[in-house]
Design a protein around this motif. Sequence first.
Motif, mmCIF file in Angstrom:
data_model
loop_
_atom_site.group_PDB
_atom_site.id
_atom_site.type_symbol
_atom_site.label_atom_id
_atom_site.label_comp_id
_atom_site.label_asym_id
_atom_site.label_seq_id
_atom_site.Cartn_x
_atom_site.Cartn_y
_atom_site.Cartn_z
ATOM 1 N N LEU A 1 19.305 16.287 39.004
ATOM 2 C CA LEU A 1 17.960 15.759 38.746
ATOM 3 C C LEU A 1 16.958 16.874 38.470
ATOM 4 C CD1 LEU A 1 17.278 12.922 41.395
ATOM 5 C CD2 LEU A 1 17.143 12.707 38.907
ATOM 6 N N PHE A 2 17.053 17.921 39.267
ATOM 7 C CA PHE A 2 16.100 19.025 39.197
ATOM 8 C C PHE A 2 16.861 20.351 39.171
ATOM 9 C CE2 PHE A 2 14.146 15.610 41.832
ATOM 10 C CZ PHE A 2 13.146 15.223 40.949
ATOM 11 N N PRO A 3 17.346 20.773 38.010
ATOM 12 C CA PRO A 3 18.181 21.981 37.918
ATOM 13 C C PRO A 3 17.511 23.258 38.433
ATOM 14 C CG PRO A 3 18.303 20.694 35.892
ATOM 15 C CD PRO A 3 17.202 20.100 36.706
ATOM 16 N N ASP A 4 16.171 23.298 38.383
ATOM 17 C CA ASP A 4 15.455 24.505 38.794
ATOM 18 C C ASP A 4 14.840 24.381 40.188
ATOM 19 O OD1 ASP A 4 15.889 25.910 36.330
ATOM 20 O OD2 ASP A 4 14.387 24.599 35.409
ATOM 21 N N ILE A 5 15.294 23.427 40.956
ATOM 22 C CA ILE A 5 14.707 23.206 42.270
ATOM 23 C C ILE A 5 14.900 24.411 43.192
ATOM 24 C CG2 ILE A 5 16.782 22.137 43.276
ATOM 25 C CD1 ILE A 5 14.877 20.219 44.799
ATOM 26 N N ALA A 6 13.894 24.633 44.022
ATOM 27 C CA ALA A 6 13.999 25.617 45.107
ATOM 28 C C ALA A 6 13.485 24.941 46.370
ATOM 29 C CB ALA A 6 13.180 26.860 44.799
ATOM 30 N N VAL A 7 14.219 25.108 47.446
ATOM 31 C CA VAL A 7 13.800 24.586 48.748
ATOM 32 C C VAL A 7 13.591 25.773 49.672
ATOM 33 C CG1 VAL A 7 14.491 23.264 50.777
ATOM 34 C CG2 VAL A 7 14.968 22.370 48.486
ATOM 35 N N TYR A 8 12.396 25.868 50.235
ATOM 36 C CA TYR A 8 12.043 26.985 51.104
ATOM 37 C C TYR A 8 12.044 26.512 52.556
ATOM 38 C CZ TYR A 8 10.458 28.894 46.666
ATOM 39 O OH TYR A 8 10.409 29.324 45.357
ATOM 40 N N GLY A 9 12.692 27.271 53.423
ATOM 41 C CA GLY A 9 12.779 26.897 54.818
ATOM 42 C C GLY A 9 12.274 27.985 55.743
ATOM 43 N N LEU A 10 11.661 27.557 56.829
ATOM 44 C CA LEU A 10 11.201 28.475 57.868
ATOM 45 C C LEU A 10 11.600 27.868 59.216
ATOM 46 C CD1 LEU A 10 9.455 31.032 58.606
ATOM 47 C CD2 LEU A 10 7.532 29.447 58.858
ATOM 48 N N LEU A 11 12.546 28.514 59.882
ATOM 49 C CA LEU A 11 12.983 28.077 61.201
ATOM 50 C C LEU A 11 12.262 28.932 62.247
ATOM 51 C CD1 LEU A 11 14.881 26.486 63.121
ATOM 52 C CD2 LEU A 11 16.568 28.307 62.747
ATOM 53 N N VAL A 12 11.518 28.285 63.120
ATOM 54 C CA VAL A 12 10.781 28.997 64.160
ATOM 55 C C VAL A 12 11.299 28.535 65.518
ATOM 56 C CG1 VAL A 12 8.518 29.545 65.120
ATOM 57 C CG2 VAL A 12 8.746 29.074 62.671
ATOM 58 N N LYS A 13 11.871 29.470 66.265
ATOM 59 C CA LYS A 13 12.411 29.165 67.593
ATOM 60 C C LYS A 13 11.493 29.747 68.667
ATOM 61 C CE LYS A 13 17.305 29.158 66.254
ATOM 62 N NZ LYS A 13 18.636 29.764 66.560
ATOM 63 N N GLY A 14 11.254 28.956 69.697
ATOM 64 C CA GLY A 14 10.467 29.444 70.823
ATOM 65 C C GLY A 14 8.975 29.274 70.668
ATOM 66 N N ILE A 15 8.555 28.360 69.792
ATOM 67 C CA ILE A 15 7.127 28.127 69.608
ATOM 68 C C ILE A 15 6.611 27.286 70.783
ATOM 69 C CG2 ILE A 15 7.210 25.964 68.295
ATOM 70 C CD1 ILE A 15 5.219 27.393 66.318
ATOM 71 N N ASN A 16 5.318 27.363 71.041
ATOM 72 C CA ASN A 16 4.748 26.665 72.191
ATOM 73 C C ASN A 16 3.379 26.123 71.813
ATOM 74 O OD1 ASN A 16 3.445 25.973 74.638
ATOM 75 N ND2 ASN A 16 4.668 27.438 75.787
#
Length: 222
Positions: A12-27
């Motif tokens: 569907l979207f050949p140029d797609i980019a998915v950006y991820g940010l995993l943050v552990k230990g947030i309060n």
Amino acid sequence: MKVSIARPIIELFPDIAVYGLLVKGINNKLIKPVDFGNIGDIDQAIFKSEIEKWSGIYNAFSHPKKARVSIKYLLDVFLKGKLKKINPIVDIYNYASLISMCPIGGEDVNKLGKGHLNLSVASGKETFTPFNSSVIENPFPKEVIWGINDDVVVCRSMNFIESNDYKITEDTNNILFIIEKPLPTLNGDPMKAFSFIKEQSSNINTNVIEFTLTAQNTSVSF
């Protein structure tokens, strides 16, 4: 845990980019609170042009008539002065969405468990519990969804509405932030959004992992 983009999404979207940010230990109790009044003036013409591009993206797949990119709702309530605070983490990524023009999803990683989070095209048999609801529904066949383990929907219509089952609460401490960019012509700046999130939680002893998924790199595990 694994995060991926399914082959039908690439088609569907050949140029797609998915950006991820995993943050552990947030309060939530230690996060710097945001003040939406500090956002200042938003270039409404550019922002609304971005939303129009997202409307075209939504027309590429099946979706409920009311489905819209999440930043449209945020912009509308912000301009009316009605954007309410929810909890510090949610407030941060709502603020980040507005300053970056990026629709941001935030999921409680502990609730996701060690499953497989996949951006895919729905069969229509998956189950979904809308945000702040207990009514179980099904996505449309061929609707773009974020699903966990291929049978439960985490977010409908790419970034329209989150599941109540994985929402961020005051007790959330491990979070996965997701930004989709289906077309390279979109002007939203994921790095600006993530930089703000990291800055706001910089006084907390967090562990941060960033990643980008594309047609050439469709999955990541951590």
